[in-house]
Design an enzyme around this catalytic site. Structure first.
Site, short mmCIF file in Angstrom:
data_model
loop_
_atom_site.label_atom_id
_atom_site.label_comp_id
_atom_site.label_asym_id
_atom_site.label_seq_id
_atom_site.Cartn_x
_atom_site.Cartn_y
_atom_site.Cartn_z
N SER A 114 0.80 -1.24 0.00
CA SER A 114 0.00 0.00 0.00
C SER A 114 0.82 1.27 0.00
O SER A 114 1.62 1.49 0.92
CB SER A 114 -0.88 0.08 1.25
OG SER A 114 -1.87 -0.88 1.23
N HIS A 173 -2.74 0.81 -5.06
CA HIS A 173 -1.99 -0.31 -5.63
C HIS A 173 -1.98 -0.22 -7.15
O HIS A 173 -3.00 -0.48 -7.80
CB HIS A 173 -2.63 -1.65 -5.24
CG HIS A 173 -2.30 -2.09 -3.86
ND1 HIS A 173 -1.28 -2.96 -3.56
CD2 HIS A 173 -2.84 -1.75 -2.67
CE1 HIS A 173 -1.22 -3.14 -2.27
NE2 HIS A 173 -2.15 -2.43 -1.68
N HIS A 228 -4.96 -9.07 -3.04
CA HIS A 228 -5.18 -9.57 -1.68
C HIS A 228 -6.25 -10.65 -1.70
O HIS A 228 -7.13 -10.66 -2.56
CB HIS A 228 -5.67 -8.42 -0.78
CG HIS A 228 -4.75 -7.24 -0.76
ND1 HIS A 228 -4.73 -6.30 -1.76
CD2 HIS A 228 -3.81 -6.87 0.14
CE1 HIS A 228 -3.82 -5.38 -1.48
NE2 HIS A 228 -3.24 -5.70 -0.33
N TYR A 268 -8.69 -10.82 0.33
CA TYR A 268 -10.01 -10.25 0.58
C TYR A 268 -10.68 -9.70 -0.66
O TYR A 268 -11.88 -9.44 -0.69
CB TYR A 268 -9.96 -9.15 1.67
CG TYR A 268 -9.12 -7.94 1.31
CD1 TYR A 268 -9.54 -7.02 0.36
CD2 TYR A 268 -7.90 -7.71 1.94
CE1 TYR A 268 -8.78 -5.91 0.03
CE2 TYR A 268 -7.12 -6.62 1.62
CZ TYR A 268 -7.57 -5.72 0.67
OH TYR A 268 -6.79 -4.64 0.34
N GLU A 269 -9.92 -9.51 -1.74
CA GLU A 269 -10.52 -9.02 -2.98
C GLU A 269 -11.37 -10.10 -3.65
O GLU A 269 -12.09 -9.82 -4.60
CB GLU A 269 -9.43 -8.55 -3.96
CG GLU A 269 -8.73 -7.27 -3.51
CD GLU A 269 -7.60 -6.88 -4.45
OE1 GLU A 269 -7.88 -6.47 -5.59
OE2 GLU A 269 -6.42 -7.00 -4.05
N ALA A 325 1.84 -2.27 4.49
CA ALA A 325 1.45 -1.33 5.54
C ALA A 325 0.75 -2.17 6.61
O ALA A 325 0.04 -3.12 6.28
CB ALA A 325 0.50 -0.28 4.98
N MET A 355 -3.10 -7.45 6.23
CA MET A 355 -3.97 -8.32 5.42
C MET A 355 -3.24 -8.90 4.21
O MET A 355 -3.88 -9.25 3.21
CB MET A 355 -5.19 -7.53 4.92
CG MET A 355 -5.99 -6.84 6.02
SD MET A 355 -7.27 -5.79 5.31
CE MET A 355 -7.74 -4.82 6.76
N SER A 356 -1.93 -9.00 4.28
CA SER A 356 -1.20 -9.47 3.09
C SER A 356 0.05 -10.26 3.50
O SER A 356 0.13 -10.77 4.61
CB SER A 356 -0.80 -8.27 2.23
OG SER A 356 0.16 -7.47 2.91
N ASN A 377 -0.62 2.99 11.05
CA ASN A 377 -1.62 3.43 12.04
C ASN A 377 -1.47 2.55 13.28
O ASN A 377 -0.89 1.47 13.20
CB ASN A 377 -3.04 3.25 11.47
CG ASN A 377 -3.30 1.81 11.03
OD1 ASN A 377 -2.85 1.41 9.95
ND2 ASN A 377 -3.97 1.06 11.86
N HIS A 420 -8.42 3.87 5.40
CA HIS A 420 -7.44 3.58 4.35
C HIS A 420 -6.70 4.86 3.95
O HIS A 420 -5.53 4.81 3.56
CB HIS A 420 -8.15 2.95 3.14
CG HIS A 420 -7.21 2.44 2.08
ND1 HIS A 420 -6.15 1.60 2.35
CD2 HIS A 420 -7.18 2.66 0.73
CE1 HIS A 420 -5.51 1.33 1.21
NE2 HIS A 420 -6.11 1.95 0.22
N1 HPA Z 1 -5.08 -3.71 10.28
C1 HPA Z 1 -5.00 -4.52 9.20
N2 HPA Z 1 -4.39 -4.18 8.08
C2 HPA Z 1 -3.81 -2.97 8.04
C3 HPA Z 1 -3.85 -2.08 9.12
C4 HPA Z 1 -4.53 -2.48 10.31
O1 HPA Z 1 -4.62 -1.76 11.31
N3 HPA Z 1 -3.17 -0.97 8.74
C5 HPA Z 1 -2.74 -1.19 7.47
N4 HPA Z 1 -3.13 -2.39 7.05
#
Ligand code: HPA
Length: 274
Positions: free
Chosen positions: A31, A62, A84, A86-87, A114, A212-213, A236, A248
């Protein structure tokens, strides 16, 4: 068609676009970190849409290009953008590009993402070397019949994020005055961010960050014998660690702020590991 046959079709196509190219290292950029591609010299840029069997990303932030070129004197194959789980892609699709990079000859795969920081002592903007992972995605990328030509049925994962490479990378970061922490990455399926209770679960299980990756690609590439380097950009604080809602946009903003340092680190790692 077997996965190995699809990979052969794909690598044949890529080598037609860049005859004789033999990458030493593969990079998968997460990301907001895709602008790193500007550091690649003599680049051949191939949009994923032109590559047989390659999946396409639908997530903003992306891009979708495979870039072949050099960083310093090191030939690299760089995935600018990834897909990903989840897509809605199957695991086979999610790991296909990682497998392709290894099949092209990459002995090492550097995967970035990220991630949300759980702690201790992880804050937005931190860069973290992945020392290990928890696969909490609910599925293995190796599920299904195993093709022995790619790797063993029960691959060892005890040194997936090579201890030896991590030591050298920490030294490289140190010599560049870049603070690089180390942590355990918990992979969740997403796409909803975690609840505070889920983050607390991951923390109790030993995770320092959530995302998530990365984990599917890491497992699949290591199955084929590659060493994995994982680097997370903490975008974050994970849910419940912070009282702020997650977005996001925040993920992309933090990634953009740290992009310069991140790029320097990756260039340092790629050239320093030679
Ligand atoms: N959780 C899951 N995936 C993420 C996060 C998060 O806080 N930040 C960036 N990708």
């Amino acid at each position: 068609m077997k996965q190995s046959e699809k990979i052969k079709e794909t690598t044949d196509y890529i080598l037609r676009r860049s005859p004789g190219f033999s990458p030493a290292m593969g990079l998968i950029l997460g990301s907001g970190l895709g602008n790193f591609a500007e550091s690649i010299e003599n680049a051949t840029v191939i949009p994923y849409g032109e590559i047989p069997n390659f999946p396409q990303s639908s997530v903003s932030g992306h891009a979708g290009n495979l870039i072949l070129g050099n960083i310093g004197t090191t030939p690299v194959a760089v995935m600018q953008g990834r897909v990903h789980f989840y897509e809605g892609h199957s695991m086979e699709k999610v790991i296909f590009p990682a497998r392709t990079l290894v099949a092209l000859g990459c002995k090492t795969l550097l995967i970035t993402n990220a991630a949300g920081g759980i702690g201790p002592d992880l804050n937005p903007g931190d860069l973290v070397l992945i020392s290990d992972h928890l696969n909490l995605m609910g599925e293995s990328p190796l599920k299904g019949p195993n093709e022995e030509v790619m790797g063993p049925r029960f691959p060892d994962m005890s040194d997936i994020y090579s201890r030896d490479l991590r030591k050298r990378i920490l030294d490289i970061a140190n010599s560049m005055n870049i603070t690089l922490k180390e942590g355990i990455y918990a992979a969740m399926m997403g796409p909803s961010y975690e609840t505070p209770a889920e983050v607390n679960m991951a923390k109790i299980l030993g995770a320092n960050m959530v995302g998530m990756s990365t984990v599917p690609e890491a497992i699949a590439a290591h199955h084929m014998g590659a060493s994995i380097i994982g680097i997370s950009c903490i975008s974050n604080l994970a849910a419940g660690i912070s009282t702020e809602p997650l977005s996001h946009d925040e993920v992309k903003e933090t990634a953009a702020k740290i992009a310069g340092t991140f790029r320097n680190l990756i260039v340092g790692v790629v050239t320093g590991l030679r």
